[in-house]
Design a protein around this motif. Structure first.
Motif, short mmCIF file in Angstrom:
data_model
loop_
_atom_site.label_atom_id
_atom_site.label_comp_id
_atom_site.label_asym_id
_atom_site.label_seq_id
_atom_site.Cartn_x
_atom_site.Cartn_y
_atom_site.Cartn_z
N VAL A 1 94.97 93.01 12.89
CA VAL A 1 94.41 94.34 13.16
C VAL A 1 93.48 94.50 11.98
N PRO A 2 93.58 94.22 10.65
CA PRO A 2 92.59 94.58 9.74
C PRO A 2 91.39 93.71 9.62
N GLY A 3 91.36 92.66 10.68
CA GLY A 3 90.01 91.81 10.42
C GLY A 3 89.16 92.27 11.36
N LYS A 4 88.49 91.34 12.14
CA LYS A 4 87.25 91.45 12.95
C LYS A 4 87.86 92.04 14.10
N PRO A 5 86.58 92.70 14.79
CA PRO A 5 87.17 93.08 16.12
C PRO A 5 87.64 92.29 17.20
N LEU A 6 88.57 92.76 17.76
CA LEU A 6 89.22 91.71 18.73
C LEU A 6 88.68 91.79 20.26
N LEU A 7 88.40 90.73 20.83
CA LEU A 7 87.92 90.51 22.05
C LEU A 7 88.96 89.68 22.78
N ALA A 8 89.58 90.05 24.01
CA ALA A 8 90.47 89.65 24.72
C ALA A 8 89.99 89.17 26.01
N PRO B 1 94.24 89.61 35.05
CA PRO B 1 93.93 89.81 33.57
C PRO B 1 94.18 91.09 32.98
N GLU B 2 94.47 92.23 33.69
CA GLU B 2 94.63 93.51 33.11
C GLU B 2 96.07 93.60 32.52
N ALA B 3 96.97 92.76 33.16
CA ALA B 3 98.47 92.65 32.72
C ALA B 3 98.32 92.21 31.36
N PHE B 4 97.38 91.09 30.99
CA PHE B 4 97.60 90.48 29.78
C PHE B 4 96.74 91.45 28.58
N PHE B 5 95.64 92.19 29.09
CA PHE B 5 95.10 93.05 28.27
C PHE B 5 96.34 94.16 27.95
N SER B 6 96.85 94.80 29.07
CA SER B 6 97.87 95.79 28.52
C SER B 6 98.91 95.10 27.63
N MET B 7 99.38 94.40 27.99
CA MET B 7 100.41 93.58 27.06
C MET B 7 99.94 93.32 25.47
N LEU B 8 98.64 93.12 25.55
CA LEU B 8 98.20 93.09 23.98
C LEU B 8 98.13 94.35 23.55
N VAL C 1 88.65 86.19 19.03
CA VAL C 1 88.87 85.74 20.49
C VAL C 1 90.20 85.60 20.71
N LEU C 2 90.89 86.41 21.50
CA LEU C 2 92.32 86.33 21.85
C LEU C 2 92.55 86.03 23.62
N CYS C 3 93.14 84.86 23.79
CA CYS C 3 93.27 84.44 25.42
C CYS C 3 94.70 84.13 25.59
N THR C 4 94.85 83.83 26.64
CA THR C 4 96.07 83.05 27.52
C THR C 4 96.08 81.65 27.10
N GLU C 5 97.25 81.16 27.24
CA GLU C 5 97.46 79.70 26.99
C GLU C 5 96.86 78.81 28.00
N VAL D 1 97.76 83.55 22.74
CA VAL D 1 98.83 84.46 22.53
C VAL D 1 99.82 83.97 23.88
N PRO D 2 101.06 83.37 23.31
CA PRO D 2 102.03 82.68 24.28
C PRO D 2 102.79 83.93 24.85
N LEU D 3 103.16 83.66 26.17
CA LEU D 3 104.10 84.59 26.97
C LEU D 3 105.28 84.16 26.92
N ASN D 4 106.12 85.06 26.34
CA ASN D 4 107.80 84.78 26.57
C ASN D 4 108.24 85.01 27.90
N PHE D 5 108.88 84.21 28.55
CA PHE D 5 109.27 84.60 29.92
C PHE D 5 110.72 84.13 30.10
N GLU D 6 111.56 84.82 30.54
CA GLU D 6 112.97 84.78 30.63
C GLU D 6 113.63 85.33 31.86
N PRO D 7 113.86 84.34 32.92
CA PRO D 7 114.81 85.01 34.01
C PRO D 7 116.03 85.55 33.69
N ALA D 8 116.56 86.49 34.51
CA ALA D 8 117.78 87.10 34.31
C ALA D 8 119.05 86.24 34.29
#
Length: 333
Positions: free
Chosen positions: A236-243, A250-257, A289-293, A309-316
């Motif tokens: 957060v304190p560093g360079k501007p972030l580009l996702a 893709p918007e789901a990834f941006f929203s989660m960030l 620059v941030l992206c999906t795996e 940025v990894p996605l943590n995914f866990e079924p019920a």
């Protein structure tokens, strides 16, 4: 914030959510498509088209709808779950979007353009044997020839690949459900719905109908190309972030960030499976620059400073209870 979006077909995918004028305009084509789907299924059921039974159980994870619903995280979760139970598991895939049509093993150094981004990611995250082929049954044969100790095969996509007989079908849906309920191209359905499924898993926040749920969250860290980690809070304190994201939603990834408290200066949404061959990227180093795996497996060779940025995914837990019961039956435990 400047948002760059280059997603061909967005008008059509929006039309798939309701039965508007465009959907009705395309409906006659969907009727023809449906007739062809039914004819093909009939030919397989009568044995006029050959299907193959493999010597090990085959678990198919796939979509009834086009456009992606989070299938790859489900595949990886299932592979890791089986591995945690001591079960030897392999993965087969078509390798959508790859330039090669050969039957190939996906190795850590395999060119992503040859094997596909999703198979490359699955191999990287699970270390399971992964094979790709234009026909998944060919990938399955090759995998079992090379790894005869494998006890279970997981097929990445392939609910409609009737050439390969299966023992367990897992359908994956997001919040769109089945959209407007029309078949392609008037709607998102690849085949008529409802259709039997052994397990039905929702990856979104507001399931459209009954089924098991899964929890999706981003990790609190990002990965560098060398595998080391950096905490998202430290960015957060560093360079501007580009996702950027070249995934189905893709918007789901941006929203989660953003939900992680990251102030995104720019976002870039690209078509699913984009190869980044012409992407000029962050040449001047202005952004972090941030992206999906999935994107990172393609980007790291040309842009090693990109962070994934990894996605943590866990079924019920209830999903795993039923899943384990079925697998035990298949393995005669």
């Amino acid at each position: 914030m400047t948002q760059v979006t280059r997603l061909p077909g967005r008008k059509l995918t929006r039309a798939w959510l309701q039965r508007g004028w465009l959907a009705w305009l395309l409906w006659p084509l969907s009727v023809l498509y449906g007739l062809l789907v039914r004819l093909r299924k009939t030919l397989y059921s009568l044995g006029w088209l050959a299907s193959e039974r493999l010597p090990v159980p085959v678990l198919v994870v796939g979509n009834v709808v086009a456009g992606g619903a989070g299938k790859t995280p489900v595949v990886m979760a299932i592979v890791r779950h089986l591995q945690s139970r001591g079960i030897q598991v392999g993965v087969i895939s078509r390798g959508y979007g790859r330039r090669s049509q050969e039957c190939l093993e996906v190795l850590p150094d395999s060119p992503v353009a040859d094997v596909g981004d999703e198979p490359a990611l699955i191999q990287r995250r699970t270390s399971a044997p992964v094979f790709v082929a234009a026909r998944r049954v060919d990938a399955a044969r090759a995998l079992l020839d090379n790894y005869p100790h494998i006890q279970v095969l997981v097929c990445d996509d392939g609910l409609q690949h009737l050439r390969l007989q299966r023992d367990l079908e897992i359908g994956v849906f997001d919040d769109r459900g089945v959209g407007n309920g029309f078949l392609l191209p008037a709607g998102p359905l690849r085949e008529p719905w409802p259709r039997p499924l052994d397990l039905l898993l929702h990856t979104g926040q507001q399931p459209a109908f009954a089924g098991f749920r899964a929890r999706r969250t981003l990790a609190s860290h990002a990965l560098r190309a060398d595998g080391s980690r950096v905490a998202l809070a430290d960015l957060v304190p560093g360079k501007p972030l580009l996702a950027l994201a070249a995934i189905a939603q893709p918007e789901a990834f941006f929203s989660m960030l953003r939900a992680q408290g990251l102030p995104l200066a720019d976002t870039i949404a690209l078509p699913d499976h984009h190869d980044f061959s012409q992407w000029a990227g962050n040449a001047d180093g202005v952004y972090t620059v941030l992206c999906t795996e999935k994107d990172a497996v393609k980007l790291w060779k040309k842009e090693p400073h990109v962070l994934a940025v990894p996605l943590n995914f866990e079924p019920a837990p209830a999903f795993w209870d039923v899943f384990d019961q079925r697998v035990k039956q298949l393995l005669h435990w």
